[in-house]
Design a protein around this motif. Structure first.
Motif, short mmCIF file in Angstrom:
data_model
loop_
_atom_site.label_atom_id
_atom_site.label_comp_id
_atom_site.label_asym_id
_atom_site.label_seq_id
_atom_site.Cartn_x
_atom_site.Cartn_y
_atom_site.Cartn_z
N LYS A 82 -13.00 -12.76 -68.38
CA LYS A 82 -11.73 -12.37 -67.92
C LYS A 82 -10.57 -12.75 -69.20
N VAL A 83 -10.91 -13.68 -69.85
CA VAL A 83 -9.89 -13.74 -71.22
C VAL A 83 -9.79 -12.62 -71.84
N LYS A 84 -10.94 -11.89 -72.32
CA LYS A 84 -10.96 -10.56 -72.99
C LYS A 84 -10.12 -9.66 -72.13
N ALA A 85 -10.77 -9.40 -70.83
CA ALA A 85 -10.11 -8.24 -70.29
C ALA A 85 -8.77 -8.23 -69.85
N MET A 86 -8.54 -9.32 -69.33
CA MET A 86 -6.92 -9.61 -68.83
C MET A 86 -6.09 -9.48 -70.24
N GLY A 87 -6.47 -10.15 -71.22
CA GLY A 87 -5.76 -10.33 -72.29
C GLY A 87 -5.44 -8.86 -72.82
N TRP A 88 -6.50 -7.94 -72.96
CA TRP A 88 -6.62 -6.65 -73.62
C TRP A 88 -5.66 -5.78 -72.65
N ASP A 89 -5.85 -5.80 -71.39
CA ASP A 89 -4.93 -4.90 -70.63
C ASP A 89 -3.56 -5.32 -70.71
N ILE A 90 -2.97 -6.47 -70.94
CA ILE A 90 -1.58 -6.92 -70.79
C ILE A 90 -1.16 -6.51 -72.05
N VAL A 91 -1.89 -6.71 -73.25
CA VAL A 91 -1.50 -6.38 -74.69
C VAL A 91 -1.17 -4.46 -74.79
N VAL A 92 -2.44 -4.02 -74.30
CA VAL A 92 -2.33 -2.48 -74.66
C VAL A 92 -1.01 -2.10 -73.72
N ALA A 93 -0.67 -2.47 -72.44
CA ALA A 93 0.23 -1.94 -71.66
C ALA A 93 1.72 -2.01 -72.57
N VAL A 94 1.87 -3.12 -73.26
CA VAL A 94 3.09 -3.50 -73.87
C VAL A 94 3.09 -2.79 -75.03
N LYS A 95 2.01 -2.56 -75.95
CA LYS A 95 1.93 -1.87 -76.94
C LYS A 95 2.21 -0.48 -76.96
N LEU A 96 1.72 0.31 -75.81
CA LEU A 96 1.78 1.66 -75.59
C LEU A 96 3.38 2.07 -75.33
N ALA A 97 3.96 1.24 -74.31
CA ALA A 97 5.37 1.11 -73.98
C ALA A 97 6.11 1.10 -75.50
N MET A 98 5.76 0.29 -76.28
CA MET A 98 6.66 0.04 -77.78
C MET A 98 6.45 1.42 -78.57
N GLU A 99 5.34 1.71 -78.42
CA GLU A 99 5.06 3.22 -79.36
C GLU A 99 5.81 4.31 -78.90
N GLU A 100 5.93 4.40 -77.51
CA GLU A 100 6.54 5.50 -76.98
C GLU A 100 8.33 5.35 -77.21
N ARG A 101 8.71 4.04 -77.47
CA ARG A 101 10.14 3.72 -77.68
C ARG A 101 10.48 4.31 -79.02
N LEU A 102 9.27 3.71 -79.91
CA LEU A 102 9.64 3.85 -81.33
C LEU A 102 9.55 5.22 -81.71
N ARG A 103 8.70 6.12 -81.15
CA ARG A 103 8.67 7.69 -81.10
C ARG A 103 10.01 8.17 -80.76
N ARG A 104 10.48 7.90 -79.67
CA ARG A 104 11.86 8.16 -79.41
C ARG A 104 12.93 7.95 -80.29
N LEU A 105 12.78 6.70 -81.00
CA LEU A 105 13.86 6.47 -81.90
C LEU A 105 13.55 7.20 -83.31
N GLU A 106 12.32 7.71 -83.56
CA GLU A 106 12.20 8.46 -84.90
C GLU A 106 13.06 9.74 -84.63
N GLN A 107 13.09 10.27 -83.34
CA GLN A 107 13.82 11.80 -83.14
C GLN A 107 15.37 11.43 -83.22
#
Length: 203
Positions: A82-107
């Motif tokens: 659970k430590v691995k799965a729950m931690g991974w899901d949270i981190v990836v969700a925030v990470k993907l959202a940040m990447e999308e924001r940064l790609r918009r900023l690149e534009q």
């Protein structure tokens, strides 16, 4: 709510950033010990010379996320799985959202390019394992650590965050360190507009 996100940012001339935080020999050796080495396109070995890739930029900005976990979610992760799965899901969700924001900023900033934190998570399995080209090169961004940057020191010095790691339990918070390299210094007004548009402020 399982977590809240606190965003922080900083920046400096790229030459100073490299002098202070880049040590390719040391940190790329660490990368070689990672199971993602030579299996994910965002990670080493990179298909170009690191110095050549960075030479056209003048500034490096870092955008960090301190992902504060609730006591409830920490308590609920009561097994190693659970430590691995729950931690991974949270981190990836925030990470993907940040990447999308940064790609918009690149534009909004012609000639800029963003950097992610750790290996790419856009695909279930990276095509590099099959010896094939990246499936989503328009969205994939290389990780800062792939360029030999010391993320622990960057987080401490520029973001005021001491990185915590998963051990037997979930940490109180996770840390993501993303980057944005630009050809010119970003104006204070631009940063303020970006904070308003993407909520880059304490939640």
């Amino acid at each position: 709510m399982d977590y809240s996100v606190e965003y922080r940012k900083g920046g400096m001339p790229l030459s100073a950033f490299q002098q202070k935080y880049q040590d390719c020999a040391t940190y790329l050796t660490y990368c070689q010990q990672c199971p993602n080495y030579n299996t994910v396109w965002s990670c080493p070995p990179l298909p170009f010379d690191v110095a050549d890739y960075l030479e056209k930029f003048q500034w490096m900005y870092v955008i960090g996320a301190k992902i504060n976990l609730s006591p409830q979610v920490i308590k609920a992760a009561d097994t190693a799985e659970k430590v691995k799965a729950m931690g991974w899901d949270i981190v990836v969700a925030v990470k993907l959202a940040m990447e999308e924001r940064l790609r918009r900023l690149e534009q909004q900033l012609p000639g800029s390019v963003s950097f992610s934190s750790g290996g790419c998570n856009l695909c279930r399995a990276c095509s590099r394992k099959e010896g094939a080209s990246c499936r989503r090169p328009e969205k994939m961004r290389y990780s800062l650590d792939a360029f030999g940057f010391n993320l622990t020191a960057i987080a401490n010095d520029m973001l005021g965050i001491e990185i915590q790691w998963c051990k037997e339990r979930l940490p109180d918070y996770f840390t993501l360190v993303h980057g944005l390299a630009t050809t010119e210094k970003i104006s204070d007004r631009m940063w303020e507009r970006w904070e308003d548009a993407f909520e880059l402020a304490a939640d």
